[in-house]
Design an enzyme around this catalytic site. Structure first.
Site, mmCIF file in Angstrom:
data_model
loop_
_atom_site.group_PDB
_atom_site.id
_atom_site.type_symbol
_atom_site.label_atom_id
_atom_site.label_comp_id
_atom_site.label_asym_id
_atom_site.label_seq_id
_atom_site.Cartn_x
_atom_site.Cartn_y
_atom_site.Cartn_z
ATOM 1 N N GLU A 69 2.882 -3.321 3.234
ATOM 2 C CA GLU A 69 2.316 -2.077 3.740
ATOM 3 C C GLU A 69 3.372 -1.317 4.540
ATOM 4 O OE1 GLU A 69 -0.390 -1.235 2.518
ATOM 5 O OE2 GLU A 69 -2.071 -2.593 2.845
ATOM 6 N N ASP A 71 1.547 -11.034 -5.593
ATOM 7 C CA ASP A 71 0.719 -11.157 -4.386
ATOM 8 C C ASP A 71 -0.639 -11.769 -4.714
ATOM 9 O OD1 ASP A 71 -0.085 -8.907 -5.810
ATOM 10 O OD2 ASP A 71 0.338 -7.487 -4.203
ATOM 11 N N ASN A 103 -0.446 4.625 -0.240
ATOM 12 C CA ASN A 103 0.353 4.752 0.987
ATOM 13 C C ASN A 103 1.805 4.310 0.776
ATOM 14 O OD1 ASN A 103 0.053 2.012 0.716
ATOM 15 N ND2 ASN A 103 -0.963 1.666 2.677
ATOM 16 N N HIS A 113 2.793 1.493 -0.603
ATOM 17 C CA HIS A 113 3.061 0.046 -0.541
ATOM 18 C C HIS A 113 3.497 -0.505 -1.903
ATOM 19 C CE1 HIS A 113 -1.423 -1.272 -1.369
ATOM 20 N NE2 HIS A 113 -0.754 -1.210 -2.499
HETATM 21 C C1 F6R Z 1 -0.988 -5.632 -6.717
HETATM 22 C C2 F6R Z 1 0.070 -4.759 -6.251
HETATM 23 C C3 F6R Z 1 -0.256 -3.489 -5.563
HETATM 24 C C4 F6R Z 1 -0.720 -2.437 -6.551
HETATM 25 C C5 F6R Z 1 -1.037 -1.143 -5.837
HETATM 26 C C6 F6R Z 1 -1.597 -0.108 -6.774
HETATM 27 O O1 F6R Z 1 -0.426 -6.773 -7.344
HETATM 28 O O2 F6R Z 1 1.194 -5.090 -6.416
HETATM 29 O O3 F6R Z 1 0.884 -3.035 -4.883
HETATM 30 O O4 F6R Z 1 0.298 -2.203 -7.488
HETATM 31 O O5 F6R Z 1 -1.966 -1.381 -4.820
HETATM 32 O O6 F6R Z 1 -2.851 -0.522 -7.188
HETATM 33 P P1 F6R Z 1 -3.631 0.279 -8.321
HETATM 34 O O7 F6R Z 1 -2.826 0.162 -9.548
HETATM 35 O O8 F6R Z 1 -4.963 -0.401 -8.411
HETATM 36 O O9 F6R Z 1 -3.723 1.685 -7.850
#
Ligand code: F6R
Length: 239
Positions: A138, A67, A131, A133
């Site tokens: 989301e 992403d 959440n 995701h």
């Molecule tokens: C970003 C991604 C997101 C993160 C998620 C957890 O490339 O894929 O899904 O894995 O937001 O983020 P952290 O590790 O910062 O808690």
């Protein structure tokens, strides 16, 4: 689903890194999907350290980013392109041509085509949002979703706000969809820390639930979930 319950966050990171490096050693032209975020930072640090020590040649590997934020320059210090350049590409002297980034100026279909042309993703790394995701899919994202522009939830914006100055947090991103992720041949998720305990509990107790996009992954034939004790603190595992 295979669960690896580690004794510490460091051990969880080591488990993920070992899986990645073993695969790269046996399949030099591996196609890897890369996640970003705080969880993955120690994985990339250990990956670099071990790969250098082992003298692992990764010139034939190819990487797809999961992403990217929209509305910021690609060289913005908080873009995912900058993140991976700093943590993997530069330290391992990999070529930028070995990486594909979600196409800020092209359609999501273009990215899907690139993935197909590369023969698909062999190993997809994933974190999980508080959440539930995955990537920036989301809650409410559908299992058939593909690479597209998505709106970030308030929860996600709050979680990631600290990477941006006040008022600069993007509200949109480009993300591979749940369908694109499920096409990966092997999925490897890492969750560490207390803040992920509720999401992991929900994931364990629900299947194919749009409220928790990660729950779709449980239907994948090769999904490995690596947990540290804090992320696993609200589930009971009979092991
Ligand atoms: C970003 C991604 C997101 C993160 C998620 C957890 O490339 O894929 O899904 O894995 O937001 O983020 P952290 O590790 O910062 O808690």
């Amino acid at each position: 689903m295979r669960i690896i319950l580690s004794k510490s966050a460091a051990e969880a990171v080591d488990a993920v890194t070992t899986i990645v490096l073993d695969k790269l050693a046996s399949h030099p032209s591996l196609v890897i999907g890369l996640a970003t975020g705080r969880t993955m930072e120690p994985v990339y640090a250990e990956w670099v350290q071990k790969a250098v020590k082992l003298g692992l040649n990764m010139d034939k590997a190819f990487f797809f980013m999961l992403d990217e934020y929209l509305g910021i320059a690609e060289n913005h210090p908080s873009s995912f392109k900058s993140y991976i350049k700093e943590r993997l590409m530069i330290p391992l002297k990999l070529h930028e041509s070995q990486f594909a980034f979600p196409p800020i100026h092209q359609s999501g279909e273009h990215y899907e085509t690139l993935i197909q042309e590369a023969g698909g993703i062999d190993l997809q790394l994933l974190g999980i949002g508080v959440n539930g995701h995955i990537g920036f899919n989301e809650p409410g994202s559908t299992p058939g979703s593909r690479t597209r522009v998505v709106e970030l939830t308030e929860e996600t914006k709050l979680s990631n706000q600290s990477h941006f100055g006040i008022g600069q947090m993007p509200s949109k991103a480009l993300s591979m969809g749940i369908g694109s992720i499920m096409d990966g041949k092997e999925l490897l998720m890492l969750a560490t820390g207390k803040s992920k305990a509720d999401a992991i509990k929900y994931l364990m107790n629900h299947h194919n639930d749009e409220k928790c996009p990660a729950s779709f992954l449980k239907s994948h034939a090769h999904f490995t979930l690596v947990l540290d004790p804090e992320a696993a603190s609200k589930i009971s595992l009979n092991i």
